[in-house]
Each structure stands twice: as structure tokens, then as C-alpha cells.
Motif scaffolding. Structure first.
Motif, mmCIF file in Angstrom:
data_model
loop_
_atom_site.group_PDB
_atom_site.id
_atom_site.type_symbol
_atom_site.label_atom_id
_atom_site.label_comp_id
_atom_site.label_asym_id
_atom_site.label_seq_id
_atom_site.Cartn_x
_atom_site.Cartn_y
_atom_site.Cartn_z
ATOM 1 N N ARG A 44 1.560 -3.437 -6.754
ATOM 2 C CA ARG A 44 0.874 -2.340 -6.073
ATOM 3 C C ARG A 44 1.907 -1.432 -5.427
ATOM 4 O O ARG A 44 2.975 -1.866 -5.016
ATOM 5 C CB ARG A 44 -0.110 -2.881 -5.059
ATOM 6 C CG ARG A 44 0.531 -3.656 -3.931
ATOM 7 C CD ARG A 44 -0.558 -4.229 -3.057
ATOM 8 N NE ARG A 44 0.003 -4.975 -1.963
ATOM 9 C CZ ARG A 44 -0.513 -6.090 -1.509
ATOM 10 N NH1 ARG A 44 -1.585 -6.608 -2.054
ATOM 11 N NH2 ARG A 44 0.025 -6.709 -0.484
ATOM 12 N N GLN A 48 -0.462 2.221 -1.766
ATOM 13 C CA GLN A 48 -1.653 1.368 -1.785
ATOM 14 C C GLN A 48 -1.578 0.341 -0.666
ATOM 15 O O GLN A 48 -2.557 0.105 0.029
ATOM 16 C CB GLN A 48 -1.757 0.604 -3.116
ATOM 17 C CG GLN A 48 -2.438 1.312 -4.232
ATOM 18 C CD GLN A 48 -2.556 0.404 -5.442
ATOM 19 O OE1 GLN A 48 -1.585 -0.230 -5.846
ATOM 20 N NE2 GLN A 48 -3.729 0.349 -6.023
ATOM 21 N N TYR A 52 -4.112 0.040 2.458
ATOM 22 C CA TYR A 52 -4.861 -1.204 2.676
ATOM 23 C C TYR A 52 -4.714 -1.680 4.117
ATOM 24 O O TYR A 52 -5.706 -2.007 4.774
ATOM 25 C CB TYR A 52 -4.381 -2.293 1.708
ATOM 26 C CG TYR A 52 -4.972 -3.644 2.035
ATOM 27 C CD1 TYR A 52 -6.308 -3.921 1.759
ATOM 28 C CD2 TYR A 52 -4.211 -4.633 2.639
ATOM 29 C CE1 TYR A 52 -6.861 -5.155 2.078
ATOM 30 C CE2 TYR A 52 -4.758 -5.863 2.954
ATOM 31 C CZ TYR A 52 -6.075 -6.121 2.674
ATOM 32 O OH TYR A 52 -6.626 -7.337 3.000
ATOM 33 N N THR A 88 -2.124 -3.403 -9.943
ATOM 34 C CA THR A 88 -2.347 -2.115 -9.296
ATOM 35 C C THR A 88 -3.803 -1.680 -9.452
ATOM 36 O O THR A 88 -4.443 -1.246 -8.488
ATOM 37 C CB THR A 88 -1.407 -1.049 -9.901
ATOM 38 O OG1 THR A 88 -0.066 -1.509 -9.776
ATOM 39 C CG2 THR A 88 -1.548 0.283 -9.198
ATOM 40 N N ALA A 92 -6.683 -1.431 -6.506
ATOM 41 C CA ALA A 92 -7.430 -0.195 -6.251
ATOM 42 C C ALA A 92 -8.931 -0.480 -6.195
ATOM 43 O O ALA A 92 -9.632 0.017 -5.310
ATOM 44 C CB ALA A 92 -7.120 0.841 -7.327
ATOM 45 N N THR A 113 -7.387 8.270 1.489
ATOM 46 C CA THR A 113 -5.960 7.931 1.526
ATOM 47 C C THR A 113 -5.122 9.018 2.178
ATOM 48 O O THR A 113 -4.335 8.748 3.079
ATOM 49 C CB THR A 113 -5.419 7.714 0.086
ATOM 50 O OG1 THR A 113 -6.259 6.821 -0.598
ATOM 51 C CG2 THR A 113 -4.022 7.192 0.099
#
Length: 120
Positions: A44, A48, A52, A88, A92, A113
Motif C-alpha cells: 500500500r 493510503q 487509513y 493496494t 482501498a 483523502t
């Protein structure tokens, strides 16, 4: 039966399990015929991962958990043993599920994001 996943590494044609004891323990409880399937994991992105943990922090603060407690709670809720083994693409989708769960069940809206990472 649920799918079993064990992180491993392949170098020079040799497979190494990253947690051999966990693998051996799982095999000790099985009998019958199975398929062994290898899936390449994607790492990832840092973006990301940052997103998270921002999400985890927002939910944790709202519910009164520490970030680590919330991370464990999320993994349990979504039946994920380790986020480190998610590709990845899987990561997601995992984030999307958390955002949906947060909005629908917890009434916590998670910013997108760009908004969330720019506010750091």
C-alpha cells in the motif's frame, strides 16, 4: 471453511513463511484436499497508509478509543487478520468499507483523502 492466508516471501525460487508456527498450527487442524494459491501482494502506498490512520484517529476520538484499540476493533469488525497482507487494491476496498460503516452505523463522516491529508 474460511480462506486461510499466510504471508510469505519468495526469493531465488524458495518460499519462506513469515509466521511458520501459525501456518503449522492451522495445518494441524485440517484434513482433506485443498488448493494452495499464491497471490502477489501490493504494497500500500504511503498516502493510503496515512489516510487509513487519519480515519482510525477520527473514529477513535469520536468513540473514546486509542488509535491502536480502534485499529484492532476495525480489524475484528471486518474480519481482517492483518492490514499488512492486503494488496493496494484490497486496502482501498477496506478503506471504502470503513468509510461506509462509519457513516451508516456510527454516524461519523470521514472527509475525502485530499481534504483529510491536506489538513495535516
Amino acid at each position: 471453511m474460511s480462506r486461510l492466508r499466510f504471508p510469505c516471501k519468495i526469493e531465488n525460487g524458495k518460499l519462506t513463511l513469515l509466521n511458520r508456527a501459525e501456518f503449522d498450527n492451522a495445518l494441524a487442524n485440517l484434513s482433506g484436499e485443498y488448493y494452495l494459491e499464491l497471490n502477489e501482494t501490493g504494497v500500500r502506498s504511503a498516502q493510503q497508509n496515512n489516510y487509513y490512520w487519519k480515519i482510525v484517529n477520527i473514529i477513535a476520538e469520536d468513540l473514546g478509543y486509542t488509535d491502536q484499540e480502534m485499529h484492532s476493533t476495525i480489524k475484528t469488525h471486518f474480519d481482517v487478520d492483518s492490514t499488512k497482507t492486503l494488496s493496494t487494491k484490497e486496502f482501498a476496498k477496506f478503506i471504502e468499507r470503513i468509510i461506509r460503516w462509519s457513516a451508516l452505523d456510527l454516524n461519523i463522516v470521514i472527509p475525502d483523502t485530499k481534504t483529510l491529508l491536506q489538513s495535516s
